[in-house]
Design a protein around this motif. Structure first.
Motif, PDB file in Angstrom:
ATOM      1  N   ASP A  35       0.787  -1.304  -0.207  1.00 41.97           N
ATOM      2  CA  ASP A  35      -0.087   0.041   0.098  1.00 41.97           C
ATOM      3  C   ASP A  35       0.989   1.261   0.140  1.00 41.97           C
ATOM      4  OD1 ASP A  35      -2.640   1.075  -0.059  1.00 41.97           O
ATOM      5  OD2 ASP A  35      -2.125   1.938   2.135  1.00 41.97           O
ATOM      6  N   SER A  36       1.929   1.398   0.911  1.00 46.62           N
ATOM      7  CA  SER A  36       2.810   2.668   0.810  1.00 46.62           C
ATOM      8  C   SER A  36       3.518   2.699  -0.460  1.00 46.62           C
ATOM      9  CB  SER A  36       3.597   2.466   2.143  1.00 46.62           C
ATOM     10  OG  SER A  36       4.554   1.377   2.087  1.00 46.62           O
ATOM     11  N   SER A  37       3.849   1.686  -1.160  1.00 45.89           N
ATOM     12  CA  SER A  37       4.590   1.884  -2.151  1.00 45.89           C
ATOM     13  C   SER A  37       3.914   2.485  -3.475  1.00 45.89           C
ATOM     14  CB  SER A  37       5.101   0.336  -2.722  1.00 45.89           C
ATOM     15  OG  SER A  37       3.959  -0.158  -3.376  1.00 45.89           O
ATOM     16  N   LYS A  38       2.727   2.425  -3.213  1.00 51.83           N
ATOM     17  CA  LYS A  38       1.704   3.137  -4.390  1.00 51.83           C
ATOM     18  C   LYS A  38       1.992   2.404  -5.757  1.00 51.83           C
ATOM     19  CE  LYS A  38       0.617   6.477  -1.598  1.00 51.83           C
ATOM     20  NZ  LYS A  38      -0.490   6.061  -0.435  1.00 51.83           N
ATOM     21  N   ILE A  39       2.655   1.354  -5.700  1.00 55.29           N
ATOM     22  CA  ILE A  39       2.684   0.540  -7.259  1.00 55.29           C
ATOM     23  C   ILE A  39       1.352   0.148  -7.618  1.00 55.29           C
ATOM     24  CG2 ILE A  39       3.121  -1.507  -5.749  1.00 55.29           C
ATOM     25  CD1 ILE A  39       5.017  -0.496  -8.964  1.00 55.29           C
ATOM     26  N   LEU A  40       0.305  -0.153  -6.765  1.00 54.11           N
ATOM     27  CA  LEU A  40      -0.793  -0.602  -7.553  1.00 54.11           C
ATOM     28  C   LEU A  40      -1.666   0.411  -8.451  1.00 54.11           C
ATOM     29  CD1 LEU A  40      -2.685  -2.858  -4.679  1.00 54.11           C
ATOM     30  CD2 LEU A  40      -1.374  -3.497  -6.761  1.00 54.11           C
ATOM     31  N   LEU A  93       8.535  -2.779 -10.316  1.00 53.93           N
ATOM     32  CA  LEU A  93       8.223  -3.894  -9.572  1.00 53.93           C
ATOM     33  C   LEU A  93       9.217  -4.688  -8.761  1.00 53.93           C
ATOM     34  CD1 LEU A  93       6.238  -5.646 -12.510  1.00 53.93           C
ATOM     35  CD2 LEU A  93       5.345  -4.821 -10.368  1.00 53.93           C
ATOM     36  N   LEU A  94      10.365  -4.550  -9.229  1.00 59.76           N
ATOM     37  CA  LEU A  94      11.606  -5.219  -8.283  1.00 59.76           C
ATOM     38  C   LEU A  94      11.715  -4.337  -6.984  1.00 59.76           C
ATOM     39  CD1 LEU A  94      13.466  -7.363  -8.261  1.00 59.76           C
ATOM     40  CD2 LEU A  94      15.114  -5.959  -9.656  1.00 59.76           C
ATOM     41  N   GLN A  95      11.587  -3.048  -7.030  1.00 59.87           N
ATOM     42  CA  GLN A  95      11.646  -2.237  -6.044  1.00 59.87           C
ATOM     43  C   GLN A  95      10.640  -2.401  -4.991  1.00 59.87           C
ATOM     44  OE1 GLN A  95      11.735   1.870  -7.633  1.00 59.87           O
ATOM     45  NE2 GLN A  95      13.788   1.913  -7.787  1.00 59.87           N
ATOM     46  N   ALA A  96       9.153  -2.417  -5.497  1.00 59.56           N
ATOM     47  CA  ALA A  96       8.094  -3.101  -4.781  1.00 59.56           C
ATOM     48  C   ALA A  96       8.265  -4.410  -4.045  1.00 59.56           C
ATOM     49  CB  ALA A  96       7.062  -2.944  -5.490  1.00 59.56           C
ATOM     50  N   MET A  97       8.771  -5.341  -4.854  1.00 57.49           N
ATOM     51  CA  MET A  97       9.137  -6.723  -4.392  1.00 57.49           C
ATOM     52  C   MET A  97      10.043  -6.696  -3.272  1.00 57.49           C
ATOM     53  SD  MET A  97       9.212  -8.597  -8.204  1.00 57.49           S
ATOM     54  CE  MET A  97       9.835 -10.003  -7.498  1.00 57.49           C
ATOM     55  N   TRP A  98      11.039  -5.739  -3.287  1.00 58.79           N
ATOM     56  CA  TRP A  98      11.962  -5.608  -2.277  1.00 58.79           C
ATOM     57  C   TRP A  98      11.432  -5.167  -0.882  1.00 58.79           C
ATOM     58  CZ3 TRP A  98      16.448  -7.927  -0.970  1.00 58.79           C
ATOM     59  CH2 TRP A  98      17.471  -8.421  -1.948  1.00 58.79           C
ATOM     60  N   ALA A 101       9.249  -7.965   0.607  1.00 55.39           N
ATOM     61  CA  ALA A 101      10.099  -9.133   1.049  1.00 55.39           C
ATOM     62  C   ALA A 101      10.455  -8.652   2.446  1.00 55.39           C
ATOM     63  CB  ALA A 101      11.062  -9.507   0.088  1.00 55.39           C
ATOM     64  N   ASP A 102      10.975  -7.141   2.401  1.00 53.64           N
ATOM     65  CA  ASP A 102      11.601  -6.784   3.867  1.00 53.64           C
ATOM     66  C   ASP A 102      10.799  -6.215   4.905  1.00 53.64           C
ATOM     67  OD1 ASP A 102      14.220  -6.062   4.892  1.00 53.64           O
ATOM     68  OD2 ASP A 102      13.830  -3.926   4.518  1.00 53.64           O
ATOM     69  N   ALA A 103       9.514  -6.260   4.486  1.00 54.07           N
ATOM     70  CA  ALA A 103       8.508  -5.775   5.346  1.00 54.07           C
ATOM     71  C   ALA A 103       8.327  -6.349   6.598  1.00 54.07           C
ATOM     72  CB  ALA A 103       6.881  -5.640   4.577  1.00 54.07           C
ATOM     73  N   ASP A 104       8.631  -7.682   6.841  1.00 54.55           N
ATOM     74  CA  ASP A 104       8.138  -8.489   7.776  1.00 54.55           C
ATOM     75  C   ASP A 104       9.705  -8.641   8.555  1.00 54.55           C
ATOM     76  OD1 ASP A 104       9.690 -10.262   6.252  1.00 54.55           O
ATOM     77  OD2 ASP A 104       7.842 -11.970   6.650  1.00 54.55           O
ATOM     78  N   GLY A 105      10.569  -8.125   8.105  1.00 54.92           N
ATOM     79  CA  GLY A 105      12.135  -8.127   8.955  1.00 54.92           C
ATOM     80  C   GLY A 105      12.559  -9.443   8.599  1.00 54.92           C
TER      81      GLY A 105
END
Length: 136
Positions: A35-40, A93-98, A101-105
């Protein structure tokens, strides 16, 4: 696995959904990162559309389960990644994927495999590395 039109919102959304579930756990922090990435908004996909894609992806993955274990082989993963061809869309997409993936630590092995494969496939084909080095 379903096929989507190249660079379509559905193809891009499925890659994001895969980044969320590839580790076997959909964390609230990953949804918040999406949501915070605004990629959608960038890929022109609304929340209900994304949730439908997420559900379709999970259904497709379950139909290919082997003895109750969901597996995505290299050829299948490459096919999903190959539906994204536009270099700028790949980078975003790759930036959003990172971020997802990193969101849960914690970077799970399956997340690392997905990110590494996307980086390798997309960077080799679009000269990511050349653009990054030229900008540095």
């Amino acid at each position: 696995m379903r096929r989507y039109e190249t660079d379509s919102p559905q193809a891009a959304g499925r890659i994001l959904a895969l980044a969320m579930v590839v580790d076997g756990n959909l964390a609230q922090s990953e949804l918040a990162a999406l949501d915070s990435s605004k990629i959608l908004q960038h890929i022109d996909l609304d929340q209900p559309g994304f949730k439908a894609l997420l559900q379709e992806l999970c259904q497709d993955m379950l139909t290919s389960a082997f003895h109750g274990e969901v597996r995505i082989d290299g050829a299948m993963l490459d096919g999903l990644l190959d539906e994204i061809q536009h270099p700028d869309l790949r980078r975003q997409l790759l930036q959003a994927m990172w971020r997802i993936a990193d969101a849960d630590g914690w970077l799970a092995d399956a997340e690392a495999v997905l990110l590494a494969r996307a980086s390798t496939l997309w960077c080799a084909e679009t000269n990511f590395s050349g653009r990054v080095l030229a900008q540095a």
